[in-house]
Write a protein that holds these residues in place. Structure first.
Motif, PDB file in Angstrom:
ATOM      1  N   CYS A  89     -14.451  22.052  25.901  1.00 46.76           N
ATOM      2  CA  CYS A  89     -13.851  22.834  24.814  1.00 46.76           C
ATOM      3  C   CYS A  89     -13.265  24.135  25.349  1.00 46.76           C
ATOM      4  O   CYS A  89     -12.166  24.539  24.943  1.00 46.76           O
ATOM      5  CB  CYS A  89     -14.880  23.124  23.725  1.00 46.76           C
ATOM      6  N   MET A  90     -13.983  24.789  26.252  1.00 46.22           N
ATOM      7  CA  MET A  90     -13.473  26.023  26.852  1.00 46.22           C
ATOM      8  C   MET A  90     -12.208  25.750  27.664  1.00 46.22           C
ATOM      9  O   MET A  90     -11.251  26.538  27.619  1.00 46.22           O
ATOM     10  CB  MET A  90     -14.551  26.653  27.739  1.00 46.22           C
ATOM     11  N   GLU A 149     -10.038  23.352  27.121  1.00 45.21           N
ATOM     12  CA  GLU A 149      -8.958  23.077  26.178  1.00 45.21           C
ATOM     13  C   GLU A 149      -8.380  24.379  25.613  1.00 45.21           C
ATOM     14  O   GLU A 149      -7.162  24.543  25.527  1.00 45.21           O
ATOM     15  CB  GLU A 149      -9.458  22.198  25.045  1.00 45.21           C
ATOM     16  N   LYS A 150      -9.249  25.327  25.244  1.00 45.83           N
ATOM     17  CA  LYS A 150      -8.787  26.629  24.740  1.00 45.83           C
ATOM     18  C   LYS A 150      -7.987  27.366  25.817  1.00 45.83           C
ATOM     19  O   LYS A 150      -6.951  27.960  25.532  1.00 45.83           O
ATOM     20  CB  LYS A 150      -9.968  27.494  24.299  1.00 45.83           C
ATOM     21  N   TYR A 151      -8.467  27.338  27.051  1.00 43.65           N
ATOM     22  CA  TYR A 151      -7.770  27.985  28.156  1.00 43.65           C
ATOM     23  C   TYR A 151      -6.384  27.373  28.349  1.00 43.65           C
ATOM     24  O   TYR A 151      -5.396  28.079  28.536  1.00 43.65           O
ATOM     25  CB  TYR A 151      -8.600  27.851  29.437  1.00 43.65           C
ATOM     26  N   ASP A 152      -6.315  26.045  28.292  1.00 37.97           N
ATOM     27  CA  ASP A 152      -5.047  25.350  28.470  1.00 37.97           C
ATOM     28  C   ASP A 152      -4.067  25.710  27.350  1.00 37.97           C
ATOM     29  O   ASP A 152      -2.884  25.933  27.602  1.00 37.97           O
ATOM     30  CB  ASP A 152      -5.287  23.846  28.517  1.00 37.97           C
ATOM     31  N   GLU A 153      -4.549  25.780  26.102  1.00 36.28           N
ATOM     32  CA  GLU A 153      -3.688  26.166  24.982  1.00 36.28           C
ATOM     33  C   GLU A 153      -3.153  27.581  25.172  1.00 36.28           C
ATOM     34  O   GLU A 153      -1.972  27.840  24.927  1.00 36.28           O
ATOM     35  CB  GLU A 153      -4.454  26.074  23.665  1.00 36.28           C
ATOM     36  N   ASN A 154      -4.005  28.506  25.612  1.00 28.00           N
ATOM     37  CA  ASN A 154      -3.569  29.885  25.846  1.00 28.00           C
ATOM     38  C   ASN A 154      -2.520  29.954  26.955  1.00 28.00           C
ATOM     39  O   ASN A 154      -1.555  30.714  26.853  1.00 28.00           O
ATOM     40  CB  ASN A 154      -4.757  30.785  26.190  1.00 28.00           C
ATOM     41  N   GLN A 155      -2.697  29.175  28.010  1.00 26.46           N
ATOM     42  CA  GLN A 155      -1.726  29.175  29.104  1.00 26.46           C
ATOM     43  C   GLN A 155      -0.383  28.630  28.633  1.00 26.46           C
ATOM     44  O   GLN A 155       0.675  29.132  29.024  1.00 26.46           O
ATOM     45  CB  GLN A 155      -2.248  28.360  30.282  1.00 26.46           C
ATOM     46  N   LYS A 186       0.802  28.809  25.551  1.00 26.48           N
ATOM     47  CA  LYS A 186       1.409  29.831  24.705  1.00 26.48           C
ATOM     48  C   LYS A 186       2.033  30.938  25.548  1.00 26.48           C
ATOM     49  O   LYS A 186       3.140  31.387  25.269  1.00 26.48           O
ATOM     50  CB  LYS A 186       0.370  30.438  23.761  1.00 26.48           C
TER      51      LYS A 186
END
Length: 87
Positions: free
Chosen positions: A48-49, A51-57, A59
């Motif tokens: 989950c962490m 996935e969040k990191y990948d979404e932020n990158q 963006k």
């Protein structure tokens, strides 16, 4: 990459039973299930962490390209204005 994932899964299917079989010689089956559950839970949190990191990158990258395009557009407009003012 297509061949790498099956190798990892195959190693898990091969080494998993061997490892838990050896571990059951030292701990009870209840403890083994508790350890496996804990490992699965921690792995889920890390995924989950990630996935969040990948979404932020994604963006950040999207905003970077959008800002870069805006800068190029403004530079182009200024060049056109300078060119038209010379005439």
């Amino acid at each position: 990459m297509n061949a790498f994932l099956p190798i990892i899964f195959g190693l898990g299917y091969t080494l998993g039973p061997i490892t838990i079989g050896k571990a059951l010689g030292y701990i009870s089956i209840e403890s083994a299930w508790l350890v496996l559950g804990l490992v699965a839970f921690i792995s889920t949190i890390f995924m989950c962490m990630l996935e969040k990191y990948d979404e932020n990158q994604k963006k950040k990258k999207k905003n970077f390209h959008r800002n870069r395009l805006n800068v190029k557009f403004h530079v182009l407009l200024k060049l056109i204005a300078v060119f038209l003012s010379l005439k």
